[in-house]
Design an enzyme around this catalytic site. Structure first.
Site, short mmCIF file in Angstrom:
data_model
loop_
_atom_site.label_atom_id
_atom_site.label_comp_id
_atom_site.label_asym_id
_atom_site.label_seq_id
_atom_site.Cartn_x
_atom_site.Cartn_y
_atom_site.Cartn_z
N GLU A 181 1.69 -0.51 -5.11
CA GLU A 181 0.69 0.52 -5.36
C GLU A 181 1.43 1.84 -5.25
O GLU A 181 1.71 2.32 -4.15
CB GLU A 181 -0.45 0.47 -4.35
CG GLU A 181 -1.55 1.46 -4.71
CD GLU A 181 -2.14 2.22 -3.52
OE1 GLU A 181 -3.21 2.83 -3.67
OE2 GLU A 181 -1.51 2.23 -2.44
N ASP A 231 0.83 -1.20 0.00
CA ASP A 231 0.00 0.00 0.00
C ASP A 231 0.87 1.25 0.00
O ASP A 231 1.85 1.35 0.74
CB ASP A 231 -0.89 -0.02 1.25
CG ASP A 231 -1.88 1.12 1.29
OD1 ASP A 231 -2.69 1.23 0.36
OD2 ASP A 231 -1.84 1.90 2.25
#
Length: 565
Positions: free
Chosen positions: A287, A219
């Protein structure tokens, strides 16, 4: 003719799954509910893994299921080594992993290294400790500016809106230091200048690797490191998009003190070294909302990540020129570092592409859609989404699917504002709808209570009326349905070897048509405003029924076909 032939590792006898896999993203609270409380859970996921294997995907990626107060739907982690009771138990995870592996599915889990929950044990210890203590050094605390430190340490803003700093209160009730949170106030940023944080996350990675997970989606992978001194943000730096650039130019990018710092790559080299001690191969996927593309490619160098989501592709309008430009640059830039491209059209953070493509394409992509906003054209949006999907699945590299896109699910655009749970909604002073509309529970059995999401009628967010007719059972085995198109596409993608095929553009294609050959087939996507002639050949797959019923006629607008010419 422009030719792109993807590079394969010289010692590979078969394609590396990390370079070719189709990965299905599961958002746990919205996938399937086994308990009946209206919230999806791990046993619910396990019960439908057979459906995903039948769909034809190679792997699943689970968004966070860790212990969390759920201030940001689990991306605020309080314990990185346990399952939140909302989703089940650690034993439930072990059962899920065993079932997935038994079906031949890899399992990728989310890791959130930029920030923790404010309920993490270490942050509670930091609040209780004095300024300058070892406990506070695990996070980013700073004295404020102005009289009595009443102003934030700098002008950084939270991604969710508002300032990126929150002031603490001392034990005696007096105002204290400030702590940094690039997202919600309940998500304090870790201090990656502290070696203890590096060691902790290596330990977390090893915990899940030892359980047998096949990889991690990282993330906000472009965060972690902040510039020394944390200087104010320069708001004058230019930012541009592919849509407004001549073909020969790259988008401008600001030199930001909190994103895409050079030192972040040292973290991922360390992680790569750890993962390489495990067999079979384990994957890291980034990401990283990073621009331009050559900066993104740095995350997938041989000693770092295996994949990085191509958000320039996701963010592209339904425009042939822009899409070809992004595809060309993505493949060639990644090839320079020996990496494949990782294609994606939807995820849990963006408006579903079945709705996004039904909006005007010359305006910025919205962050959620409310009932009073301009509404997507549902028919047009789905037609373009199907065409975009067949275009994406024919491209070399890996691809990600977001749960429900195989059903053609639209965004929930008339959700009652009082039901919204995304912190973007309130941190933007109730102006930005946020991401709840793409996170609505899936319909499995049309017309059943909760459309078969679980054993009760409860769903943590209500489903729009359209979901009943789009349910899995209403589409399975139905020729021409979106679900069957996905099944056919994934079967053909695997049997034809499209993931490892070269891509050669057909430059004599009509204006507004993307046309290329790959792995012995021809792919044409008509993104113009009129039908175009279609070459004769064997029709393998079409995103829409063709007027003539075969491949000898015309290619309608907003339609993609795969042909053997």
């Amino acid at each position: 003719m422009t030719d792109h032939t993807p590079e394969q590792p010289s010692d590979a006898t078969t394609p590396d799954w990390r370079r070719t896999a189709v990965v299905y993203q599961i958002y746990p609270r919205s996938f399937a509910d086994a308990s009946g409380d209206g919230i999806g859970d791990l046993p619910g996921i396990t019960s439908h893994l057979g459906d995903l294997a039948e769909l034809g995907v190679d792997a699943v990626w689970l968004s966070p299921f860790y212990t969390s107060p759920q201030a940001d739907a689990g991306y605020d982690v309080a314990d990185y080594r346990d399952v939140d009771p909302l989703f089940g138990t650690i034993d439930d995870f072990d059962v899920l992993l065993e079932r997935a592996h038994g079906l031949g599915l890899k399992v990728i889990i989310d890791l959130v290294p930029n920030h923790s929950s404010d309920e993490h044990r270490w942050f509670r210890e930091a609040l209780a400790a004095a300024p300058g203590s070892a406990e506070r050094d695990r996070y980013i605390f700073a004295d404020g500016k102005g009289v009595d430190g009443a102003e934030p340490p700098n002008n950084w803003l939270s991604v969710f809106g508002g300032p990126a700093w929150t002031r603490t209160t001392n034990a005696d009730g007096s105002p204290g230091q400030w702590y940094l949170h690039m997202f919600d106030t309940r998500q304090p940023d870790w201090n990656w200048d502290n070696r203890a944080i590096h060691d902790e996350f290596l330990s977390v990675l090893a915990f899940w690797l030892d359980k047998g997970v096949d990889g991690f989606r990282i993330d906000v992978a472009n965060s972690l490191i902040k510039a020394p001194g944390r200087p104010d943000l320069d708001l004058s730096s230019p930012v541009s998009t592919f849509a407004d650039l001549p073909d020969g130019e790259e988008p401008a990018v600001a030199d930001l003190p909190m994103w895409d710092r050079e030192e972040v790559h040292e973290v991922y080299r360390e992680w790569r070294s750890l993962l390489d001690t495990y067999s079979p191969s384990r994957m890291l996927v980034a990401e990283a909302w990073v621009r331009p593309l050559h900066r993104l490619a740095r995350y997938v160098r041989r000693d770092e990540m295996d994949q990085a989501f191509n958000f320039d592709f996701l963010a592209s309008p339904w425009d042939a020129r822009v899409l070809r430009l992004v595809i060309d640059r993505s493949i060639s830039t990644n090839a320079e570092v020996g990496a494949p491209t990782t294609w994606v059209l939807s995820n849990h953070d963006v408006v579903r592409h079945a709705s996004r493509f039904g909006l005007p394409q010359d305006v910025p992509r919205p962050n959620g859609i409310r009932a009073g906003d301009p509404q997507p054209d549902a028919v047009l949006g789905l037609q373009r989404a199907r065409a975009a999907t067949l275009l994406m699945l024919a491209l070399p590299g890996s691809a990600y699917l977001y749960q429900g896109e195989e059903l053609g699910l639209p965004e929930h655009t008339d959700l009652d504002d009082d039901l919204r749970q995304d912190p973007t909604w309130w941190r933007s002073d109730y102006e930005i709808a946020g991401r709840d509309g793409c996170r609505v529970p899936l319909p499995w059995v049309g017309g059943a209570p909760g459309n078969g999401f679980g054993p009760s009628a409860a769903t943590w967010l209500p489903q729009p009326a359209s979901y009943a007719d789009l349910a899995w059972d209403r589409q399975f085995g139905v020729p021409g349905s979106t679900l069957e198109m996905y099944r056919d596409a994934l079967r053909l993608r695997a049997s034809l070897g499209l993931a490892t095929g070269g891509l050669a553009w057909l430059d004599d294609a009509p204006a507004g048509v993307l046309a290329f050959t790959t792995a012995g087939i021809t792919v044409l996507a008509n993104i113009s405003d009129a039908p175009v002639p279609l070459p004769a050949g064997e029709l393998l797959l079409s995103s829409e029924a063709l007027p003539s019923g075969d491949a000898a006629g015309t290619l309608p607008v907003d339609t993609t076909v795969w042909l053997r010419v």
